[in-house]
Design a protein around this motif. Structure first.
Motif, PDB file in Angstrom:
ATOM      1  N   ARG A 152      45.151  10.810  20.478  1.00 39.52           N
ATOM      2  CA  ARG A 152      44.319  11.891  19.960  1.00 39.52           C
ATOM      3  C   ARG A 152      43.576  11.372  18.729  1.00 39.52           C
ATOM      4  O   ARG A 152      44.110  10.566  17.957  1.00 39.52           O
ATOM      5  CB  ARG A 152      45.168  13.111  19.578  1.00 39.52           C
ATOM      6  CG  ARG A 152      45.967  13.696  20.728  1.00 39.52           C
ATOM      7  CD  ARG A 152      45.064  14.206  21.834  1.00 39.52           C
ATOM      8  NE  ARG A 152      45.807  14.787  22.926  1.00 39.52           N
ATOM      9  CZ  ARG A 152      45.988  16.101  23.098  1.00 39.52           C
ATOM     10  NH1 ARG A 152      45.488  16.939  22.219  1.00 39.52           N
ATOM     11  NH2 ARG A 152      46.675  16.547  24.127  1.00 39.52           N
ATOM     12  N   ASP A 154      40.195  12.305  15.710  1.00 43.68           N
ATOM     13  CA  ASP A 154      39.189  13.165  15.098  1.00 43.68           C
ATOM     14  C   ASP A 154      37.941  12.337  14.840  1.00 43.68           C
ATOM     15  O   ASP A 154      38.012  11.115  14.659  1.00 43.68           O
ATOM     16  CB  ASP A 154      39.699  13.765  13.787  1.00 43.68           C
ATOM     17  CG  ASP A 154      40.908  14.661  14.008  1.00 43.68           C
ATOM     18  OD1 ASP A 154      40.877  15.462  14.961  1.00 43.68           O
ATOM     19  OD2 ASP A 154      41.875  14.559  13.230  1.00 43.68           O
ATOM     20  N   ASN A 170      25.800  14.957  17.924  1.00 44.58           N
ATOM     21  CA  ASN A 170      26.985  15.562  18.537  1.00 44.58           C
ATOM     22  C   ASN A 170      26.771  15.868  20.013  1.00 44.58           C
ATOM     23  O   ASN A 170      27.714  15.807  20.807  1.00 44.58           O
ATOM     24  CB  ASN A 170      27.355  16.842  17.790  1.00 44.58           C
ATOM     25  CG  ASN A 170      27.888  16.560  16.389  1.00 44.58           C
ATOM     26  OD1 ASN A 170      28.431  15.492  16.129  1.00 44.58           O
ATOM     27  ND2 ASN A 170      27.712  17.510  15.485  1.00 44.58           N
ATOM     28  N   LYS A 176      32.383  12.554  20.851  1.00 44.19           N
ATOM     29  CA  LYS A 176      32.445  14.002  21.047  1.00 44.19           C
ATOM     30  C   LYS A 176      32.671  14.349  22.511  1.00 44.19           C
ATOM     31  O   LYS A 176      33.379  15.302  22.836  1.00 44.19           O
ATOM     32  CB  LYS A 176      31.158  14.650  20.546  1.00 44.19           C
ATOM     33  CG  LYS A 176      30.961  14.582  19.038  1.00 44.19           C
ATOM     34  CD  LYS A 176      31.948  15.482  18.314  1.00 44.19           C
ATOM     35  CE  LYS A 176      31.672  15.512  16.829  1.00 44.19           C
ATOM     36  NZ  LYS A 176      32.611  16.391  16.099  1.00 44.19           N
ATOM     37  N   GLU A 177      32.087  13.567  23.396  1.00 50.99           N
ATOM     38  CA  GLU A 177      32.262  13.827  24.825  1.00 50.99           C
ATOM     39  C   GLU A 177      33.721  13.662  25.241  1.00 50.99           C
ATOM     40  O   GLU A 177      34.206  14.330  26.158  1.00 50.99           O
ATOM     41  CB  GLU A 177      31.367  12.898  25.645  1.00 50.99           C
ATOM     42  CG  GLU A 177      31.375  13.188  27.134  1.00 50.99           C
ATOM     43  CD  GLU A 177      30.450  12.263  27.895  1.00 50.99           C
ATOM     44  OE1 GLU A 177      30.346  12.418  29.127  1.00 50.99           O
ATOM     45  OE2 GLU A 177      29.829  11.381  27.265  1.00 50.99           O
ATOM     46  N   LYS A 179      36.207  14.627  23.617  1.00 46.97           N
ATOM     47  CA  LYS A 179      36.941  15.807  23.161  1.00 46.97           C
ATOM     48  C   LYS A 179      38.234  15.443  22.444  1.00 46.97           C
ATOM     49  O   LYS A 179      39.256  16.121  22.574  1.00 46.97           O
ATOM     50  CB  LYS A 179      37.231  16.751  24.326  1.00 46.97           C
ATOM     51  CG  LYS A 179      35.980  17.282  25.000  1.00 46.97           C
ATOM     52  CD  LYS A 179      36.310  18.209  26.148  1.00 46.97           C
ATOM     53  CE  LYS A 179      35.036  18.738  26.792  1.00 46.97           C
ATOM     54  NZ  LYS A 179      35.319  19.651  27.933  1.00 46.97           N
ATOM     55  N   LYS A 181      40.318  12.967  22.886  1.00 43.31           N
ATOM     56  CA  LYS A 181      41.404  12.400  23.675  1.00 43.31           C
ATOM     57  C   LYS A 181      40.968  11.052  24.228  1.00 43.31           C
ATOM     58  O   LYS A 181      39.818  10.873  24.633  1.00 43.31           O
ATOM     59  CB  LYS A 181      41.785  13.322  24.824  1.00 43.31           C
ATOM     60  CG  LYS A 181      42.267  14.703  24.396  1.00 43.31           C
ATOM     61  CD  LYS A 181      42.571  15.580  25.608  1.00 43.31           C
ATOM     62  CE  LYS A 181      43.012  16.966  25.196  1.00 43.31           C
ATOM     63  NZ  LYS A 181      43.294  17.831  26.387  1.00 43.31           N
TER      64      LYS A 181
END
Length: 730
Positions: A152, A154, A170, A176-177, A179, A181
């Motif tokens: 995970r 950020d 973004n 960002k795509e 998400k 993970k």
């Protein structure tokens, strides 16, 4: 000797032992220096000389096979050795013997020895292909470990916010795509590198050509070794200097007017070298010049020479533009399926031969042809002719490519409103049964309060674009609170109306009607409802002036409409009269999302008493297109049973606040009006209705759902009325 044999010979020569090696193999020690330790001569050499070789060098060299300078010469065969016959080179029993070569590799005559026996397995036939397992082998990447932890992370962006690029970044970011993970940290790093390149592209698109970007992947410390902390991927962009235009140059031919190209290329010295600005300016040239007489303009490849050595970063802009000839409209020519001949095609253009070429009028011609519904595909292309007009322009013909489409269609619609109930309508149309554009239409109406059949002949674009001739024969049964009628109609009408392609300021229609109807009517003299038959001859007409910006969803402008119908009624005698109606609507935008709309309407029937009029020709108020909140035709005088009987005059007023958000809208409204027995409407005894509506906006117009209630109802009026239809109420 072949190449393969050559390398084999070299290998064999390299394997031959030297004299010293041979002596060592026989147990003779090599010569030693003065400091070498003494050895017992009894164990290593002859009894007389411990350092003497067993085989002298001259004898050893003489025993070697002779070598020639010819590398292609065959190898000498090795002499056969009788078993058990020792030689001087036979190693001692304690040394492993090298297997002897019992057959020469190449015969003396240069031929190869016979091949070994073939492996019997190689002689077996191949297995059929369908016996093989074609399933691919699973690799470690294909096997997902359910227990493997998922990374995970950020994402943080720095440096692009002040350039207003955060939103674009973004929406395109690989980080960002994902998400937040990823399968592993390497994947996060790869996404971050993609975002570095993205950030640089975005900054360069605004004119920051020295822009750089860097990403950093941080692993925060975790107190729980079984639960690793979230990674943090930071992308930092540094825009650097902003490059601006130092010059704007256009390479083109002379045009009329002289500044036509430069005026429509909105770039000025000092403007940032922004991609969207540059591309938009060039697109404007490609768009405007064909509208100003240059249909064949070609915008070339721009050249921007950047100067990063000066104190201010700049770029010199050059754009080649090939305008082609200045042109005027010539003639229409056609190819492909003969749906329309040239004579009928000439009905559609909104230009004349010799007018300066305008691509908007060419597009309008194509759209009008598409709107006929008779083409699978149609194209209109300008073609050079080489003909020069007196004004120096070149005459450009328009080539119409026609591909015929299916002429038949089925259509249907359905709706519901309080007072009119449910109503469904279906139609079959052949749009070109009587060419050109002679259509035959069959219609069926089925509803709770109306049923009917009709046949229509329609000639579209009859001698003039959007001018239509229509002939109708119909039989209808209508059962409402106001009357119950069986009506047959023959009518003919000529009209010129607005269309979504060409909304006109001035429209009209005129025609004639023959009506025969049998209707229920309340006879006040007898105090009872009776049925009467009427014959009606009418010459209806309408004119309208429209400055609104849309047919189905106007947001500004106004409309004025006047209807006039001289009629004669035959019911035991001939009674002429005139029906008139005037209506005005206005639309005022408060903002981009709020429009105030108002409507006023008044009608009058002169020259006949109300009771001599057929009930279907009288004026009624109430319903979805009148005063909402009251039932259809419920407003006006009533008979003793409480049923409406209609009147000779009418007035209506409406006010709406149309608020739109996206594809949806909310419309609170207030309506007022009534119908009267007198020939002129009155300002007193108005009935008010109020409510709220919902709108769903589509490409062909808004879907309308209105719910209303009467504010000063009479006995028998409902408390709530519902209306569903397409288009605004007015």
């Amino acid at each position: 000797m072949t190449g393969r044999q050559y390398w084999l010979a070299i290998a064999l020569v390299a394997a031959a032992p030297t004299a010293a090696q041979f002596n060592q193999q026989q147990g003779t020690a090599p010569a030693r220096g003065p400091d070498a330790p003494k050895t017992d001569p009894q164990t290593v050499g002859s009894p007389t000389d411990a350092n003497a070789p067993i085989v002298p060098d001259s004898e050893f060299n003489a025993s070697l096979p002779p070598l020639t300078g010819d590398i292609n010469a065959p190898l000498e065969p090795m002499p056969a050795q009788q078993a058990g016959t020792p030689t001087a080179t036979t190693p001692p029993a304690s040394t492993p013997a090298v297997p002897a070569i019992t057959q020469p590799l190449v015969a003396a005559d240069g031929t190869l020895p016979p091949a070994a026996a073939e492996n019997p397995e190689l002689a077996q036939p191949l297995q059929p292909l369908n016996t093989f397992d074609t399933a691919p082998l699973q690799t470690a990447a294909d096997i997902k470990d359910k227990d493997a932890p998922e990374i995970r992370y950020d994402t943080e962006l720095k440096g692009l916010e002040k350039l207003d690029l955060a939103g674009q970044f973004n929406s395109l970011s690989a980080l960002k795509e994902g998400k937040g993970k990823a399968a592993n940290a390497t994947q996060v790093a790869a996404r971050a590198r993609e975002d570095e390149a993205l950030a640089v592209r975005l900054m360069k698109s605004l004119g920051y050509y020295d822009a750089t970007a860097i990403s950093l992947i941080e692993t925060p410390a975790s107190t729980d070794p079984n639960k690793p902390g979230r990674l943090k991927a930071t992308v930092t962009g540094t825009p650097g200097r902003l490059y601006r235009l130092s010059s704007v140059k256009v390479d083109t031919q002379p045009v009329v007017p002289a500044d036509l190209v430069t005026r429509n290329l909105p770039l000025r010295v000092g403007d940032p070298i922004e991609a969207a600005r540059i591309q938009g300016a060039e697109a404007n040239v490609s768009l405007v010049l064909p509208q100003q007489g240059y249909p064949f303009v070609k915008v070339g490849e721009r050249d921007i020479l950047l100067d990063d050595q000066a104190e201010q970063a700049t770029g010199a802009y050059t754009l080649p533009v090939d305008t082609g000839p200045r042109s005027s409209f010539g003639q229409l020519v056609t190819t492909g399926d003969p749906v329309f001949g040239v004579d009928h095609l000439n009905v559609f253009p909104r230009f004349k031969s010799g007018d300066l070429y305008d691509s908007r009028k060419t597009d309008d011609l194509r759209d009008a042809l598409v709107a006929t519904g008779l083409f699978r595909s149609v194209a209109v292309e300008p073609q050079r002719t080489g003909r020069t007009n007196a004004d120096g322009t070149e005459a450009i013909d328009l080539l119409v490519r026609q591909t015929e489409g299916p002429p038949r269609s089925l259509a249907g619609s359905a709706g519901y409103s309080t007072g009119q109930g449910f109503k469904a309508e279906g139609s079959w149309t052949h749009r070109n049964l009587f060419p050109p554009e002679g259509a035959l239409i069959g219609t069926v109406v089925a509803g709770t309060q109306e049923q009917g059949l009709s046949g229509t002949f329609r000639r579209s674009n009859a001698g003039q674009r959007d001018k239509t001739f229509t002939a109708i024969a119909s039989a209808v049964h209508q059962s409402y609170d106001a009357f119950d009628a069986f009506t047959g109609t023959l009518s003919a009408r000529w009209s010129r109306v607005s269309t979504p392609i060409w909304q006109k300021r001035f429209t009209y229609y005129y025609g004639g009607e023959l009506v025969g109807t049998n209707e229920s009517v309340y006879d006040f003299a007898r105090g009872d409802t009776v049925r009467r038959t009427y014959g009606i001859v009418a010459l209806p007409g309408q004119v309208e002036w429209d400055t609104s910006d849309s047919l189905l969803n106007p947001t500004r402008g106004y409309r004025l409409r006047l209807n006039l119908s001289p009629e004669g009624s035959v019911n035991g005698g001939v009674r002429p009269y005139v029906r008139t109606m005037i209506e005005g609507t206005v639309y005022y935008p408060i903002s981009s999302s709020l429009v105030i709309a108002g409507r006023a309407k008044a009608g009058s029937i002169q020259g006949i008493d109300r009771d001599d009029l057929a009930p279907s020709r009288r004026y009624y108020g109430g319903g979805g297109g009148s005063v909402r909140g009251y039932g259809y035709q419920r407003l006006g005088p009533l008979d003793p049973q409480g049923n409406p009987v209609g009147g000779r005059s009418l007035n209506e007023f409406a006010l709406e606040a149309r608020y739109r958000f996206g594809n949806f809208g909310i419309v609170p409204f207030l309506d007022a009006g009534n119908s009267y027995e007198s020939s002129l409407p009155k300002g007193s005894d108005l009935k008010f209705g109020a409510g709220i509506g919902g709108r769903f906006y589509t490409n062909f117009g808004p879907m309308r759902i209105d719910v209303a209630t009467p504010l000063n109802p009479r006995p028998g009026d409902g408390k709530v009325a519902l209306y569903i239809s397409i288009g605004q109420a007015f």
